[in-house]
Design an enzyme around this catalytic site. Structure first.
Site, mmCIF file in Angstrom:
data_model
loop_
_atom_site.group_PDB
_atom_site.id
_atom_site.type_symbol
_atom_site.label_atom_id
_atom_site.label_comp_id
_atom_site.label_asym_id
_atom_site.label_seq_id
_atom_site.Cartn_x
_atom_site.Cartn_y
_atom_site.Cartn_z
ATOM 1 N N TYR A 160 2.976 9.876 -0.421
ATOM 2 C CA TYR A 160 4.054 9.279 0.376
ATOM 3 C C TYR A 160 5.424 9.511 -0.277
ATOM 4 C CZ TYR A 160 0.231 6.497 2.525
ATOM 5 O OH TYR A 160 -0.921 6.069 3.137
ATOM 6 N N ASP A 198 0.832 -1.201 0.000
ATOM 7 C CA ASP A 198 0.000 0.000 0.000
ATOM 8 C C ASP A 198 0.867 1.251 0.000
ATOM 9 O OD1 ASP A 198 -2.874 1.161 0.717
ATOM 10 O OD2 ASP A 198 -1.412 2.237 1.948
ATOM 11 N N HIS A 223 -7.781 9.331 -1.791
ATOM 12 C CA HIS A 223 -7.114 9.307 -0.480
ATOM 13 C C HIS A 223 -7.992 9.890 0.644
ATOM 14 C CE1 HIS A 223 -2.735 9.063 1.113
ATOM 15 N NE2 HIS A 223 -3.579 8.862 2.106
ATOM 16 N N ARG A 273 10.306 -6.966 12.816
ATOM 17 C CA ARG A 273 8.889 -6.607 12.976
ATOM 18 C C ARG A 273 8.092 -6.894 11.713
ATOM 19 N NH1 ARG A 273 9.293 -0.777 16.100
ATOM 20 N NH2 ARG A 273 9.725 -1.619 18.186
ATOM 21 N N ILE A 312 -2.887 -3.421 6.884
ATOM 22 C CA ILE A 312 -1.630 -3.072 6.201
ATOM 23 C C ILE A 312 -0.643 -2.453 7.189
ATOM 24 C CG2 ILE A 312 -2.437 -2.857 3.821
ATOM 25 C CD1 ILE A 312 -3.026 0.142 4.437
ATOM 26 N N LEU A 320 -2.151 -0.766 14.007
ATOM 27 C CA LEU A 320 -1.552 -0.917 15.347
ATOM 28 C C LEU A 320 -1.655 0.389 16.134
ATOM 29 C CD1 LEU A 320 1.688 -2.803 14.177
ATOM 30 C CD2 LEU A 320 -0.443 -3.812 15.043
ATOM 31 N N ASN A 348 4.880 -9.192 12.105
ATOM 32 C CA ASN A 348 3.535 -8.750 11.726
ATOM 33 C C ASN A 348 2.905 -9.659 10.674
ATOM 34 O OD1 ASN A 348 3.940 -6.633 13.471
ATOM 35 N ND2 ASN A 348 4.347 -5.107 11.881
ATOM 36 N N LYS A 396 -2.812 5.758 -4.235
ATOM 37 C CA LYS A 396 -3.934 6.660 -3.926
ATOM 38 C C LYS A 396 -3.752 8.013 -4.611
ATOM 39 C CE LYS A 396 -3.724 4.585 0.678
ATOM 40 N NZ LYS A 396 -2.278 4.534 0.955
ATOM 41 N N LYS A 409 2.709 -1.264 9.090
ATOM 42 C CA LYS A 409 3.964 -0.734 8.550
ATOM 43 C C LYS A 409 5.094 -0.942 9.545
ATOM 44 C CE LYS A 409 6.864 2.934 8.919
ATOM 45 N NZ LYS A 409 7.222 3.799 10.054
ATOM 46 N N SER A 410 6.245 -1.330 9.038
ATOM 47 C CA SER A 410 7.475 -1.311 9.816
ATOM 48 C C SER A 410 8.626 -1.294 8.827
ATOM 49 C CB SER A 410 7.589 -2.555 10.712
ATOM 50 O OG SER A 410 8.841 -2.539 11.370
ATOM 51 N N VAL A 411 9.748 -0.738 9.245
ATOM 52 C CA VAL A 411 10.944 -0.822 8.393
ATOM 53 C C VAL A 411 11.971 -1.753 9.032
ATOM 54 C CG1 VAL A 411 10.648 1.426 7.283
ATOM 55 C CG2 VAL A 411 11.927 1.274 9.432
HETATM 56 P P1 NAD Z 1 0.734 1.236 12.055
HETATM 57 O O1 NAD Z 1 -0.437 1.127 12.951
HETATM 58 O O2 NAD Z 1 0.966 0.190 11.039
HETATM 59 O O3 NAD Z 1 1.994 1.395 13.006
HETATM 60 C C1 NAD Z 1 3.280 1.473 12.486
HETATM 61 C C2 NAD Z 1 4.247 1.754 13.629
HETATM 62 O O4 NAD Z 1 4.035 0.829 14.689
HETATM 63 C C3 NAD Z 1 5.692 1.568 13.183
HETATM 64 O O5 NAD Z 1 6.204 2.771 12.675
HETATM 65 C C4 NAD Z 1 6.373 1.147 14.461
HETATM 66 O O6 NAD Z 1 6.682 2.278 15.226
HETATM 67 C C5 NAD Z 1 5.295 0.366 15.163
HETATM 68 N N1 NAD Z 1 5.346 -1.090 14.919
HETATM 69 C C6 NAD Z 1 5.034 -1.763 13.780
HETATM 70 N N2 NAD Z 1 5.147 -3.084 13.955
HETATM 71 C C7 NAD Z 1 5.559 -3.266 15.234
HETATM 72 C C8 NAD Z 1 5.845 -4.409 16.012
HETATM 73 N N3 NAD Z 1 5.720 -5.633 15.509
HETATM 74 N N4 NAD Z 1 6.235 -4.230 17.298
HETATM 75 C C9 NAD Z 1 6.348 -2.994 17.828
HETATM 76 N N5 NAD Z 1 6.068 -1.861 17.138
HETATM 77 C C10 NAD Z 1 5.683 -1.994 15.851
HETATM 78 O O7 NAD Z 1 0.656 2.706 11.426
HETATM 79 P P2 NAD Z 1 0.726 3.403 10.003
HETATM 80 O O8 NAD Z 1 2.047 3.282 9.367
HETATM 81 O O9 NAD Z 1 0.200 4.761 10.251
HETATM 82 O O10 NAD Z 1 -0.365 2.645 9.130
HETATM 83 C C11 NAD Z 1 -0.081 1.548 8.292
HETATM 84 C C12 NAD Z 1 -0.266 1.899 6.843
HETATM 85 O O11 NAD Z 1 -1.587 2.396 6.604
HETATM 86 C C13 NAD Z 1 0.624 3.051 6.351
HETATM 87 O O12 NAD Z 1 1.957 2.653 6.154
HETATM 88 C C14 NAD Z 1 -0.090 3.436 5.088
HETATM 89 O O13 NAD Z 1 0.207 2.512 4.050
HETATM 90 C C15 NAD Z 1 -1.543 3.309 5.518
HETATM 91 N N6 NAD Z 1 -2.118 4.612 5.944
HETATM 92 C C16 NAD Z 1 -3.109 5.152 5.190
HETATM 93 C C17 NAD Z 1 -3.682 6.358 5.555
HETATM 94 C C18 NAD Z 1 -4.788 6.919 4.725
HETATM 95 O O14 NAD Z 1 -5.153 8.075 4.924
HETATM 96 N N7 NAD Z 1 -5.348 6.172 3.805
HETATM 97 C C19 NAD Z 1 -3.229 7.052 6.688
HETATM 98 C C20 NAD Z 1 -2.214 6.490 7.450
HETATM 99 C C21 NAD Z 1 -1.674 5.266 7.086
#
Ligand code: NAD
Length: 272
Positions: free
Chosen positions: A50, A45, A108, A236, A228, A190, A240, A75, A230-232
């Site tokens: 982005y 995604d 979006h 993790r 979906i 998360l 996930n 998006k 996210k982590s880099v």
């Molecule tokens: P998320 O809820 O996926 O949280 C990501 C954060 O949680 C990471 O940066 C890290 O700090 C932590 N994390 C992740 N895995 C972990 C683990 N296993 N253990 C501990 N900590 C962990 O938040 P997000 O990135 O905001 O959302 C996910 C995806 O949703 C985004 O990457 C994007 O693709 C999408 N998104 C869309 C919109 C929209 O407006 N459509 C807005 C925000 C995000």
């Protein structure tokens, strides 16, 4: 690990667990998406805003997978809404992604103050009819916005990607989606990491011998949400993806849904 698919209203299917790349710089997205694909994720995604469509596309191209093995979502950004503007913006996204189609294209945000999302969705229908987006949907739409798209275009969006996590279970929208055959996709599943510390989550996770992230992702999967996270961080990213070997009880699902919280992101009624 086999990730279940969620069937969309256009007949295609989206993997229920995918990988998000918001806030990941272009180079980092290339690495993170490469790692996610290596681990087994098959849904990615991204979004124009982005600024990592190029890195995301490169990782897919370099993965050794064929294009049709990966479900790719991008998006349309708010300032590109409008019929002609959308067609132009979509060309730009495809070019950056280095592909000739996406699996899912999303508006979006609704940006009610512009009042352009209906025309925008009509451009999405053209893009879909041309085969350049397999499925078309929306993000951050409220019930009233969804009703307008359905009433004024005669078509129901395949997906609504919304902020959804234990602090914001979105009961009203999920019920509306279920009634209309719209797939619910959870962003910030998360709670951007915040939900991981909730005592109910840590307790439930410990009871199953899993991590808090896995317990929350399992909750989403059992509710039927597409997720979906996210982590880099490679560990993790793998953690996930591993939310399938156990099941929460109905009581545990209800307990997580009852966690109180609030929005993390902007209010879709106002955001532009
Ligand atoms: P998320 O809820 O996926 O949280 C990501 C954060 O949680 C990471 O940066 C890290 O700090 C932590 N994390 C992740 N895995 C972990 C683990 N296993 N253990 C501990 N900590 C962990 O938040 P997000 O990135 O905001 O959302 C996910 C995806 O949703 C985004 O990457 C994007 O693709 C999408 N998104 C869309 C919109 C929209 O407006 N459509 C807005 C925000 C995000």
């Amino acid at each position: 690990m086999t990730v279940p698919n969620v069937k969309l209203n256009n007949g295609t299917s989206i993997p229920q667990l995918g990988f998000g790349v918001w806030q990941v710089p272009d180079d980092g997205a290339r690495d993170a998406v490469a790692e996610a694909l290596r681990v087994g994720y098959r849904s990615i995604d991204t979004a124009k805003v982005y600024e990592n469509e190029a890195g995301t596309g490169r990782a897919i191209a370099e993965s050794g997978l064929s294009r049709d093995e990966v479900f790719l979502t991008t998006k349309l950004w708010n300032s590109d809404q409008g019929f002609d503007e959308t067609l132009r913006a979509f060309d730009g996204s495809l070019e950056r992604l280095g592909t000739d189609y996406v699996d899912l294209y999303l508006i979006h945000w609704p940006v009610p103050e512009y009042d352009r999302f209906v025309d925008t969705f009509k451009a999405f229908q053209r893009i879909r009819d041309e085969g350049r987006a397999k499925a078309i949907g929306v993000s951050n739409f409220r019930v009233e916005d969804l009703r307008r798209v359905i009433d004024e275009t005669g078509e129901t969006p395949a997906v609504n990607q919304i902020e959804l996590h234990p602090g914001l279970p979105q009961d009203e929208l999920r019920a509306f989606h279920a009634e209309h055959g719209i797939a619910t996709e959870a962003w910030s599943p998360l709670g951007q990491g915040e939900s991981l510390k909730d005592p109910a989550i840590t307790e439930i996770a410990a009871a199953h011998g899993v991590t808090p992230a896995q317990a929350i992702l399992r909750w989403h999967l059992q509710l039927g949400n597409v997720v979906i996270p996210k982590s880099v961080t490679p560990a993790r990213i793998a953690e996930n993806f591993d939310a399938f070997g156990f099941a929460l009880t109905a009581d545990e699902v209800a307990r997580i849904t009852a966690i109180s919280g609030d929005r993390i992101g902007p209010n879709p009624a106002e955001f532009n």
